[in-house]
Design a protein around this motif. Sequence first.
Motif, PDB file in Angstrom:
ATOM      1  N   HIS A  66       0.814  -1.220   0.000  1.00  0.00           N
ATOM      2  CA  HIS A  66       0.000   0.000   0.000  1.00  0.00           C
ATOM      3  C   HIS A  66       0.847   1.269   0.000  1.00  0.00           C
ATOM      4  CE1 HIS A  66      -4.046  -1.757   0.502  1.00  0.00           C
ATOM      5  NE2 HIS A  66      -3.424  -2.701   1.185  1.00  0.00           N
ATOM      6  N   GLY A  67       2.058   1.186   0.497  1.00  0.00           N
ATOM      7  CA  GLY A  67       2.896   2.377   0.568  1.00  0.00           C
ATOM      8  C   GLY A  67       3.733   2.629  -0.663  1.00  0.00           C
ATOM      9  N   GLN A  68       3.669   1.728  -1.639  1.00  0.00           N
ATOM     10  CA  GLN A  68       4.474   1.886  -2.849  1.00  0.00           C
ATOM     11  C   GLN A  68       3.830   2.890  -3.797  1.00  0.00           C
ATOM     12  OE1 GLN A  68       4.892  -2.084  -4.408  1.00  0.00           O
ATOM     13  NE2 GLN A  68       5.851  -2.871  -2.531  1.00  0.00           N
ATOM     14  N   ALA A  69       4.625   3.368  -4.752  1.00  0.00           N
ATOM     15  CA  ALA A  69       4.151   4.412  -5.667  1.00  0.00           C
ATOM     16  C   ALA A  69       2.975   3.936  -6.512  1.00  0.00           C
ATOM     17  CB  ALA A  69       5.297   4.864  -6.566  1.00  0.00           C
ATOM     18  N   LEU A  70       3.003   2.687  -6.960  1.00  0.00           N
ATOM     19  CA  LEU A  70       1.944   2.183  -7.831  1.00  0.00           C
ATOM     20  C   LEU A  70       0.587   2.154  -7.132  1.00  0.00           C
ATOM     21  CD1 LEU A  70       1.191   1.033 -10.594  1.00  0.00           C
ATOM     22  CD2 LEU A  70       1.802  -1.240  -9.722  1.00  0.00           C
ATOM     23  N   PRO A  71       0.450   1.502  -5.987  1.00  0.00           N
ATOM     24  CA  PRO A  71      -0.858   1.524  -5.323  1.00  0.00           C
ATOM     25  C   PRO A  71      -1.273   2.914  -4.857  1.00  0.00           C
ATOM     26  CG  PRO A  71       0.774   0.383  -3.985  1.00  0.00           C
ATOM     27  CD  PRO A  71       1.382   0.561  -5.316  1.00  0.00           C
ATOM     28  N   ARG A  72      -0.301   3.769  -4.542  1.00  0.00           N
ATOM     29  CA  ARG A  72      -0.679   5.146  -4.201  1.00  0.00           C
ATOM     30  C   ARG A  72      -1.309   5.837  -5.401  1.00  0.00           C
ATOM     31  NH1 ARG A  72       4.485   5.668  -1.770  1.00  0.00           N
ATOM     32  NH2 ARG A  72       5.065   7.197  -3.373  1.00  0.00           N
ATOM     33  N   ALA A  73      -0.790   5.552  -6.596  1.00  0.00           N
ATOM     34  CA  ALA A  73      -1.385   6.115  -7.818  1.00  0.00           C
ATOM     35  C   ALA A  73      -2.782   5.539  -8.049  1.00  0.00           C
ATOM     36  CB  ALA A  73      -0.488   5.840  -9.015  1.00  0.00           C
ATOM     37  N   TYR A  74      -2.945   4.232  -7.802  1.00  0.00           N
ATOM     38  CA  TYR A  74      -4.281   3.639  -7.920  1.00  0.00           C
ATOM     39  C   TYR A  74      -5.255   4.298  -6.955  1.00  0.00           C
ATOM     40  CZ  TYR A  74      -2.185  -0.353 -10.461  1.00  0.00           C
ATOM     41  OH  TYR A  74      -1.529  -1.160 -11.370  1.00  0.00           O
ATOM     42  N   ALA A  75      -4.829   4.464  -5.715  1.00  0.00           N
ATOM     43  CA  ALA A  75      -5.706   5.036  -4.702  1.00  0.00           C
ATOM     44  C   ALA A  75      -6.088   6.470  -5.036  1.00  0.00           C
ATOM     45  CB  ALA A  75      -5.038   4.963  -3.332  1.00  0.00           C
ATOM     46  N   ALA A  76      -5.129   7.261  -5.496  1.00  0.00           N
ATOM     47  CA  ALA A  76      -5.414   8.642  -5.867  1.00  0.00           C
ATOM     48  C   ALA A  76      -6.389   8.692  -7.037  1.00  0.00           C
ATOM     49  CB  ALA A  76      -4.120   9.369  -6.222  1.00  0.00           C
ATOM     50  N   THR A  77      -6.199   7.796  -8.007  1.00  0.00           N
ATOM     51  CA  THR A  77      -7.093   7.738  -9.162  1.00  0.00           C
ATOM     52  C   THR A  77      -8.501   7.333  -8.734  1.00  0.00           C
ATOM     53  OG1 THR A  77      -5.262   7.161 -10.622  1.00  0.00           O
ATOM     54  CG2 THR A  77      -7.481   6.651 -11.401  1.00  0.00           C
ATOM     55  N   ALA A  78      -8.606   6.320  -7.889  1.00  0.00           N
ATOM     56  CA  ALA A  78      -9.915   5.866  -7.418  1.00  0.00           C
ATOM     57  C   ALA A  78     -10.656   6.984  -6.698  1.00  0.00           C
ATOM     58  CB  ALA A  78      -9.744   4.655  -6.500  1.00  0.00           C
ATOM     59  N   SER A  79      -9.973   7.676  -5.802  1.00  0.00           N
ATOM     60  CA  SER A  79     -10.611   8.775  -5.069  1.00  0.00           C
ATOM     61  C   SER A  79     -11.034   9.895  -6.008  1.00  0.00           C
ATOM     62  CB  SER A  79      -9.657   9.309  -3.998  1.00  0.00           C
ATOM     63  OG  SER A  79      -9.404   8.323  -3.017  1.00  0.00           O
ATOM     64  N   SER A  80     -10.193  10.188  -6.993  1.00  0.00           N
ATOM     65  CA  SER A  80     -10.507  11.238  -7.963  1.00  0.00           C
ATOM     66  C   SER A  80     -11.731  10.873  -8.799  1.00  0.00           C
ATOM     67  CB  SER A  80      -9.298  11.478  -8.871  1.00  0.00           C
ATOM     68  OG  SER A  80      -9.594  12.413  -9.880  1.00  0.00           O
ATOM     69  N   LEU A  81     -11.837   9.617  -9.223  1.00  0.00           N
ATOM     70  CA  LEU A  81     -12.972   9.190 -10.029  1.00  0.00           C
ATOM     71  C   LEU A  81     -14.269   9.242  -9.225  1.00  0.00           C
ATOM     72  CD1 LEU A  81     -11.364   6.148 -11.893  1.00  0.00           C
ATOM     73  CD2 LEU A  81     -11.969   8.367 -12.883  1.00  0.00           C
ATOM     74  N   VAL A  82     -14.214   8.825  -7.973  1.00  0.00           N
ATOM     75  CA  VAL A  82     -15.397   8.883  -7.116  1.00  0.00           C
ATOM     76  C   VAL A  82     -15.830  10.333  -6.894  1.00  0.00           C
ATOM     77  CG1 VAL A  82     -16.251   8.485  -4.776  1.00  0.00           C
ATOM     78  CG2 VAL A  82     -15.005   6.672  -5.977  1.00  0.00           C
ATOM     79  N   ALA A  83     -14.867  11.200  -6.621  1.00  0.00           N
ATOM     80  CA  ALA A  83     -15.183  12.611  -6.385  1.00  0.00           C
ATOM     81  C   ALA A  83     -15.789  13.253  -7.635  1.00  0.00           C
ATOM     82  CB  ALA A  83     -13.928  13.364  -5.952  1.00  0.00           C
ATOM     83  N   ALA A  84     -15.244  12.917  -8.817  1.00  0.00           N
ATOM     84  CA  ALA A  84     -15.767  13.492 -10.065  1.00  0.00           C
ATOM     85  C   ALA A  84     -17.189  13.016 -10.314  1.00  0.00           C
ATOM     86  CB  ALA A  84     -14.853  13.111 -11.229  1.00  0.00           C
ATOM     87  N   TRP A  85     -17.446  11.743 -10.023  1.00  0.00           N
ATOM     88  CA  TRP A  85     -18.803  11.217 -10.217  1.00  0.00           C
ATOM     89  C   TRP A  85     -19.783  11.877  -9.264  1.00  0.00           C
ATOM     90  CZ3 TRP A  85     -22.254   8.318  -7.200  1.00  0.00           C
ATOM     91  CH2 TRP A  85     -23.348   7.791  -7.902  1.00  0.00           C
ATOM     92  N   GLU A  86     -19.391  12.056  -8.018  1.00  0.00           N
ATOM     93  CA  GLU A  86     -20.261  12.712  -7.047  1.00  0.00           C
ATOM     94  C   GLU A  86     -20.542  14.168  -7.448  1.00  0.00           C
ATOM     95  OE1 GLU A  86     -21.959  11.546  -4.758  1.00  0.00           O
ATOM     96  OE2 GLU A  86     -21.055   9.676  -4.061  1.00  0.00           O
TER      97      GLU A  86
END
Length: 272
Positions: A236-256
């Motif tokens: 979870h602390g690596q760059a790749l999953p951090r990018a996934y997490a940021a993308t997921a949060s961004s997509l949810v926020a945009a949809w809301e």
Amino acid sequence: MAVHVLCSASGAPGVTTTALGLALTWPRPVLLVDADRTPAQAVQAGYLRGSIDDGRGLVSMLQAHRERHDLGDELLDAATELPSPPRPASRGGAAEPTVTRRFLPGFSHPQTVDVFAPVWRPLFQALSDAPFDSVVDAGRIGHRGLPPEVVDAAARLLVVTRTSLPALAALRLHLPGLVDRAAPGRVGLIVVGPGRPYGAGEVAEAFDLPVDAEIPLDVTGASELSEGLDVSPRWHGQALPRAYAATASSLVAAWEKDRLAQRTVADEVVSA
């Protein structure tokens, strides 16, 4: 709730691993759907290590449709748990919030794809009506394009691409048809490995589409998901999953944000 569909113009840009990474870092309940019409069962064989009953997934949805069942009632029975990667043991801090993650397996036989055509619409209607989000791995766009029912139901269509010339050439071939079929503003790009050799901004400008996310090219981190390896507690602390997490949060926020805007317009129409 929100249905986000990932696809690609060419082979192996990382659609399946990106969809899996997003589902594993999604900030609220989510269902990962394998809707790839070129069956590979990559999640089952890789991340889940072959631990799924073949009776689940799209084959179960097909049978339910033939028996005239409501697919919304069948979704959870057809899905299986998608376990989260391990985390380091807590040292007295606040516990991570528990998010329900599930996986709907894809086609177990290539011949099933053609007979599934009448099921796409009710399946994606059920996903849209579900009380959880869906991340859909639709695989390659293909010469026939994605099923229209999939395109119509998607809150966001995300085309995953590398930035090499062969990848961008394929994108130029297949992207116009998808953009023409989709509702205005629904299509975006996920760039895997920006700067190899072209930057995300250059890709966005060349195709006149927004880049919704930039995902680092991390072969080691991606292989922990795709190859059935033991996932490190430090994942979870690596760059790749951090990018996934940021993308997921961004997509949810945009949809809301989009949903709120639609409600505001609807309220104004009613009150006019």
